[in-house]
Design a protein around this motif. Structure first.
Motif, short mmCIF file in Angstrom:
data_model
loop_
_atom_site.label_atom_id
_atom_site.label_comp_id
_atom_site.label_asym_id
_atom_site.label_seq_id
_atom_site.Cartn_x
_atom_site.Cartn_y
_atom_site.Cartn_z
N GLY A 189 -1.88 5.91 7.06
CA GLY A 189 -1.51 5.69 5.66
C GLY A 189 -2.31 6.64 4.80
N ASP A 240 -2.61 9.14 13.90
CA ASP A 240 -3.72 8.86 12.98
C ASP A 240 -5.05 9.34 13.54
OD1 ASP A 240 -5.30 7.95 11.02
OD2 ASP A 240 -4.71 5.84 11.15
N ASP A 264 5.07 -13.41 3.70
CA ASP A 264 4.31 -14.66 3.53
C ASP A 264 3.38 -14.61 2.32
OD1 ASP A 264 3.08 -12.63 5.15
OD2 ASP A 264 1.41 -14.00 5.48
N ARG A 309 -8.79 9.74 10.27
CA ARG A 309 -9.82 8.81 9.80
C ARG A 309 -10.69 8.37 10.98
NH1 ARG A 309 -6.02 4.53 6.94
NH2 ARG A 309 -5.09 4.64 9.01
N1 LIG Z 1 -0.24 -11.80 5.62
C1 LIG Z 1 0.19 -10.75 6.29
N2 LIG Z 1 -0.68 -9.80 6.64
C2 LIG Z 1 -0.22 -8.73 7.35
C3 LIG Z 1 1.13 -8.58 7.68
N3 LIG Z 1 1.27 -7.42 8.34
C4 LIG Z 1 0.04 -6.88 8.39
N4 LIG Z 1 -0.86 -7.66 7.80
C5 LIG Z 1 -2.28 -7.42 7.61
O1 LIG Z 1 -2.43 -6.32 6.73
C6 LIG Z 1 -3.62 -5.61 7.03
C7 LIG Z 1 -3.30 -4.14 7.23
O2 LIG Z 1 -2.47 -4.02 8.35
P1 LIG Z 1 -2.39 -2.69 9.21
O3 LIG Z 1 -1.38 -2.92 10.27
O4 LIG Z 1 -3.73 -2.23 9.62
O5 LIG Z 1 -1.83 -1.71 8.10
P2 LIG Z 1 -1.54 -0.15 8.29
O6 LIG Z 1 -0.32 0.15 7.54
O7 LIG Z 1 -1.59 0.23 9.71
O8 LIG Z 1 -2.79 0.44 7.52
P3 LIG Z 1 -3.34 1.95 7.61
O9 LIG Z 1 -3.37 2.30 9.07
O10 LIG Z 1 -4.70 1.85 7.01
O11 LIG Z 1 -2.45 2.79 6.82
C8 LIG Z 1 -4.20 -6.27 8.28
O12 LIG Z 1 -5.20 -7.15 7.89
C9 LIG Z 1 -3.00 -7.04 8.86
O13 LIG Z 1 -3.41 -8.17 9.60
C10 LIG Z 1 2.04 -9.64 7.28
O14 LIG Z 1 3.25 -9.60 7.51
N5 LIG Z 1 1.50 -10.67 6.59
#
Ligand SMILES: Nc1nc2c(ncn2[C@@H]2O[C@H](COP(=O)(O)OP(=O)(O)OP(=O)(O)O)[C@@H](O)[C@H]2O)c(=O)[nH]1
Ligand SMILES: [Mg+2]
Length: 412
Positions: free
Chosen positions: A288, A239, A346, A242
């Protein structure tokens, strides 16, 4: 109270008949000798001295007498003899009875039209409640269509619902069939417990923006470090599209004390994999990106170049709409996916859409996350638990809907 007049050849026979017809509690109200033998009037539930009871006895006896006379009138050989004795009012009643027997009343044409309209409506209702709208060729029984509807409530794709319903054995009741359907659902849901926590491996996480890729990598890395130590893990990020995008993974790496590399700044992906050859677990994070983004294909081809050396897991957020998840799968499937991860259990209220993707695409479910906390909210999936949960969510949604419906009805 029930009153009966009984005639028999002698008193003993008459009493026996009373017991047979009215039971042993019957009370004899009167008896007298007649031409045919003895006539006994008996009653059940009779309370003596009660004027109303007496009147009821008289009424029932009169009715019985009239009935007997009518019966005799209807017998051809006796009709002429009895005709003369019948009072004019009774004659009219008999006439009516005869007419009714001779000419059963036919409903008028208006009535017929109404009945035929109702039958048509019923037929249309049955037709409209039969069969899947997706498969007109294969009609469904009423029970199948009810089960199909339940699958929809769980959020299953129509194609999977069709397959499930068509494989069910006919059962005596809907709930037995539904239990069968849940078992089939469980069998259809592919689950693969990858030995990543015991043995490590090379894994890349792909998926839509905000799906939870980086957080899940943080959870996996932390659990592995707890078990095998920091030197056994390396993190790589793709990544770099960005601004400050890789900061999140870099921070995790720093906290856990594990190695962290960037592609392509630190080298191509195959080169980086060589650099971290000693690490038991290598986790690759991706950006993403929307499928229209020019970097999307670039990132995907970097992963494809690694072939089977890196297992690609599609991260599907359970909070997304079914159609979005389908599109995500379509966009990423060319990376030769090994499995999928369900995140945000959740926050999810309908499991069916994501389960449908895993089942229809035969894409094994490898991990489930149910919260943002590192390292705890990461679990190995169990098909039976997920199916049970999916059904509970559907039931919960059903019980919630009637409230606003009732409120809406009150406004009308
Ligand atoms: N409630 C909840 N929130 C989650 C879970 N997994 C991730 N998150 C939240 O979802 C948001 C995005 O999570 P990331 O891990 O940054 O998502 P990503 O796929 O890496 O996103 P990009 O890098 O932008 O593509 C964050 O605020 C996390 O804390 C989960 O299982 N439950
Ligand atoms: Mg991320």
């Amino acid at each position: 109270m029930k009153v009966k007049r009984i005639t028999a050849a002698n008193m003993q026979q008459a009493l026996r008949q009373v017991t047979q017809e009215l039971g042993s509690d019957a009370v004899i109200l009167s008896s007298k000798k007649v031409d045919q033998g003895f006539e006994v009037v008996a009653a059940t539930d009779y309370q003596s001295g009660d004027a109303e009871a007496q009147a009821e006895v008289e009424r029932q006896l009169t009715l019985q007498r009239e009935l007997e006379q009518t019966r005799r009138q209807l017998q051809p050989e006796a009709s002429e003899r009895a005709e003369a004795q019948v009072p004019p009012q009774q004659k009219a009643r008999e006439q009516k009875v005869r007419e009714q027997f001779a000419q059963p009343s036919a409903p008028d044409s208006g009535e017929l039209r109404r009945m035929s309209g109702e039958l048509k409506e019923l037929k249309n209702w049955l037709v409209s409640h039969q069969g899947s709208p997706w498969d007109q060729e294969r009609p469904m029984t009423w029970q199948q269509s009810q089960l199909w509807q339940r699958c929809q409530d769980v959020g299953l794709e129509p194609a999977w619902s069709d397959r499930l319903v068509s494989r069910l054995q006919p059962a005596d009741n809907l709930d037995d069939s539904w239990r069968q359907a849940l078992q089939l659902m469980e069998q259809d849901l592919p689950v693969a417990n990858l030995p990543w926590l015991e043995q490590g491996g090379r894994y890349a996480l792909l998926g839509p923006t905000g799906a939870g890729k980086t957080t899940t990598i943080g959870k996996m890395a932390a659990q592995f470090v707890i078990r095998h130590g920091a030197e056994s893990v390396a993190l790589i990020t793709l990544d770099n599209y960005r601004i400050a995008a890789h900061d999140q993974l870099k921070t995790f790496a720093k906290i856990l004390g594990v190695r962290w590399l960037r592609a392509p700044q630190d080298g191509t992906l195959p080169e980086l994999l060589k650099k971290v050859a000693k690490a038991k677990l290598v986790l690759i994070d991706s950006a993403g990106l929307a499928s229209q983004d020019p970097h999307f294909t670039e990132q995907l081809s970097m992963l494809k170049d690694c072939g089977n050396a890196v297992k690609k897991l599609l991260v599907l957020p359970l909070t997304s709409q079914g159609r979005c998840l389908q599109e995500n799968y379509e966009h990423f499937k060319s990376a030769a996916l090994h499995g999928c991860i369900f995140t945000k259990l959740d926050e999810c209220f309908c499991l069916g859409p994501a389960m449908s993707i895993a089942a229809l695409a035969r894409l094994p479910l490898t991990l489930v996350t149910d919260g943002p906390h590192i390292p705890d909210d990461l679990h190995m999936p169990e098909a039976s638990k997920l199916v049970r949960l999916a059904e509970q969510m559907a039931r919960m949604a059903r019980t919630r809907w009637p409230v606003p419906e009732a409120a809406y009805a009150a406004l009308r």
